[in-house]
Design a protein around this motif. Structure first.
Motif, PDB file in Angstrom:
ATOM      1  N   ASN A  57     -35.061  -5.552  29.703  1.00 27.78           N
ATOM      2  CA  ASN A  57     -33.760  -6.337  30.278  1.00 27.78           C
ATOM      3  C   ASN A  57     -32.909  -5.625  32.134  1.00 27.78           C
ATOM      4  O   ASN A  57     -33.416  -4.721  32.455  1.00 27.78           O
ATOM      5  CB  ASN A  57     -32.771  -4.806  29.727  1.00 27.78           C
ATOM      6  CG  ASN A  57     -31.893  -5.637  29.426  1.00 27.78           C
ATOM      7  OD1 ASN A  57     -31.392  -6.787  29.142  1.00 27.78           O
ATOM      8  ND2 ASN A  57     -30.351  -4.395  29.043  1.00 27.78           N
ATOM      9  N   TYR A  58     -31.780  -7.022  32.409  1.00 28.95           N
ATOM     10  CA  TYR A  58     -31.912  -7.052  33.405  1.00 28.95           C
ATOM     11  C   TYR A  58     -30.517  -6.850  33.819  1.00 28.95           C
ATOM     12  O   TYR A  58     -30.035  -7.730  32.825  1.00 28.95           O
ATOM     13  CB  TYR A  58     -32.439  -7.963  34.218  1.00 28.95           C
ATOM     14  CG  TYR A  58     -34.075  -8.241  34.269  1.00 28.95           C
ATOM     15  CD1 TYR A  58     -34.689  -8.770  32.855  1.00 28.95           C
ATOM     16  CD2 TYR A  58     -35.305  -7.446  35.151  1.00 28.95           C
ATOM     17  CE1 TYR A  58     -36.191  -8.946  33.484  1.00 28.95           C
ATOM     18  CE2 TYR A  58     -36.173  -7.209  35.209  1.00 28.95           C
ATOM     19  CZ  TYR A  58     -36.740  -8.448  34.023  1.00 28.95           C
ATOM     20  OH  TYR A  58     -38.346  -8.390  34.202  1.00 28.95           O
ATOM     21  N   PRO A  59     -30.129  -6.571  34.084  1.00 25.69           N
ATOM     22  CA  PRO A  59     -28.248  -7.122  33.992  1.00 25.69           C
ATOM     23  C   PRO A  59     -28.061  -8.493  35.199  1.00 25.69           C
ATOM     24  O   PRO A  59     -29.334  -8.785  35.866  1.00 25.69           O
ATOM     25  CB  PRO A  59     -28.123  -5.988  35.584  1.00 25.69           C
ATOM     26  CG  PRO A  59     -29.070  -5.770  36.343  1.00 25.69           C
ATOM     27  CD  PRO A  59     -30.102  -5.611  35.437  1.00 25.69           C
ATOM     28  N   ASP A  60     -27.076  -9.115  35.139  1.00 24.14           N
ATOM     29  CA  ASP A  60     -27.268 -10.096  35.514  1.00 24.14           C
ATOM     30  C   ASP A  60     -26.992 -10.330  37.082  1.00 24.14           C
ATOM     31  O   ASP A  60     -27.756 -11.525  37.132  1.00 24.14           O
ATOM     32  CB  ASP A  60     -25.831 -11.185  35.237  1.00 24.14           C
ATOM     33  CG  ASP A  60     -25.525 -10.970  33.439  1.00 24.14           C
ATOM     34  OD1 ASP A  60     -24.458 -11.088  33.161  1.00 24.14           O
ATOM     35  OD2 ASP A  60     -26.689 -11.425  32.770  1.00 24.14           O
ATOM     36  N   SER A  61     -26.566  -9.721  37.704  1.00 23.86           N
ATOM     37  CA  SER A  61     -27.515  -9.712  39.498  1.00 23.86           C
ATOM     38  C   SER A  61     -28.596 -10.248  39.734  1.00 23.86           C
ATOM     39  O   SER A  61     -29.196  -9.946  40.570  1.00 23.86           O
ATOM     40  CB  SER A  61     -26.625  -8.526  39.923  1.00 23.86           C
ATOM     41  OG  SER A  61     -27.573  -7.123  39.037  1.00 23.86           O
ATOM     42  N   LYS A  63     -31.036 -10.817  36.867  1.00 27.55           N
ATOM     43  CA  LYS A  63     -31.324 -11.696  35.522  1.00 27.55           C
ATOM     44  C   LYS A  63     -32.526 -12.618  36.669  1.00 27.55           C
ATOM     45  O   LYS A  63     -31.335 -14.135  37.017  1.00 27.55           O
ATOM     46  CB  LYS A  63     -31.053 -12.278  34.643  1.00 27.55           C
ATOM     47  CG  LYS A  63     -31.517 -12.172  33.755  1.00 27.55           C
ATOM     48  CD  LYS A  63     -30.257 -12.614  32.880  1.00 27.55           C
ATOM     49  CE  LYS A  63     -30.052 -11.544  32.227  1.00 27.55           C
ATOM     50  NZ  LYS A  63     -28.995 -11.034  31.080  1.00 27.55           N
ATOM     51  N   GLY A  64     -33.418 -13.497  36.323  1.00 30.52           N
ATOM     52  CA  GLY A  64     -34.231 -14.654  36.717  1.00 30.52           C
ATOM     53  C   GLY A  64     -34.916 -14.587  38.600  1.00 30.52           C
ATOM     54  O   GLY A  64     -35.887 -15.244  38.820  1.00 30.52           O
ATOM     55  N   ARG A  65     -34.963 -13.512  38.684  1.00 26.31           N
ATOM     56  CA  ARG A  65     -35.378 -12.954  39.990  1.00 26.31           C
ATOM     57  C   ARG A  65     -36.425 -11.889  40.321  1.00 26.31           C
ATOM     58  O   ARG A  65     -37.309 -11.862  40.722  1.00 26.31           O
ATOM     59  CB  ARG A  65     -34.084 -12.818  41.029  1.00 26.31           C
ATOM     60  CG  ARG A  65     -33.205 -13.863  41.208  1.00 26.31           C
ATOM     61  CD  ARG A  65     -32.489 -13.635  42.721  1.00 26.31           C
ATOM     62  NE  ARG A  65     -31.370 -12.697  42.164  1.00 26.31           N
ATOM     63  CZ  ARG A  65     -31.399 -11.283  43.380  1.00 26.31           C
ATOM     64  NH1 ARG A  65     -32.034 -11.633  44.139  1.00 26.31           N
ATOM     65  NH2 ARG A  65     -30.648 -10.687  42.911  1.00 26.31           N
TER      66      ARG A  65
END
Length: 113
Positions: A57-61, A63-65
């Protein structure tokens, strides 16, 4: 078990770094492992976590990076950070939980041109 983070450094915006967190003992039983960061004047924040079953899980800040992974055979936790931004500058800490909280010493990541 002691945790030791490494791999930080100075990188230009858009660059990549891979952080490692080596454990002095087995991480197989760790229910949860994660990376946190703390920038000057800010509270420590969760960057990524991974469970023993591999759920991440990742925060939006980030996510994807950012991508978190763990290698139980090597007793090591990783954080692959791509497309780094200046706002990613912080001290990064690894964390593990199995009955107790385990924290590693931080590693500095500086994103600047």
């Amino acid at each position: 078990v002691q945790l030791q983070a490494s791999g930080g450094g100075l990188v230009q915006p858009g660059g990549s770094l891979r952080l490692s967190c080596a454990a002095s003992g087995s991480i197989f039983s760790f229910n949860y492992m994660g990376w946190y960061r703390q920038a000057p004047g800010k509270e420590r924040e969760l960057v990524a976590y991974i469970t023993s079953g591999g759920t991440t899980n990742y925060p939006d800040s980030v996510k994807g990076r950012f991508t978190i992974s763990r290698d139980n055979a090597k007793n090591t936790l990783y954080l692959q950070m791509n497309s780094l931004k200046p706002e990613d500058t912080a001290v990064y800490y690894c964390h593990g939980y199995y009955r107790l909280d385990y924290w590693g010493k931080g590693t500095q990541v500086t994103v600047s041109s």
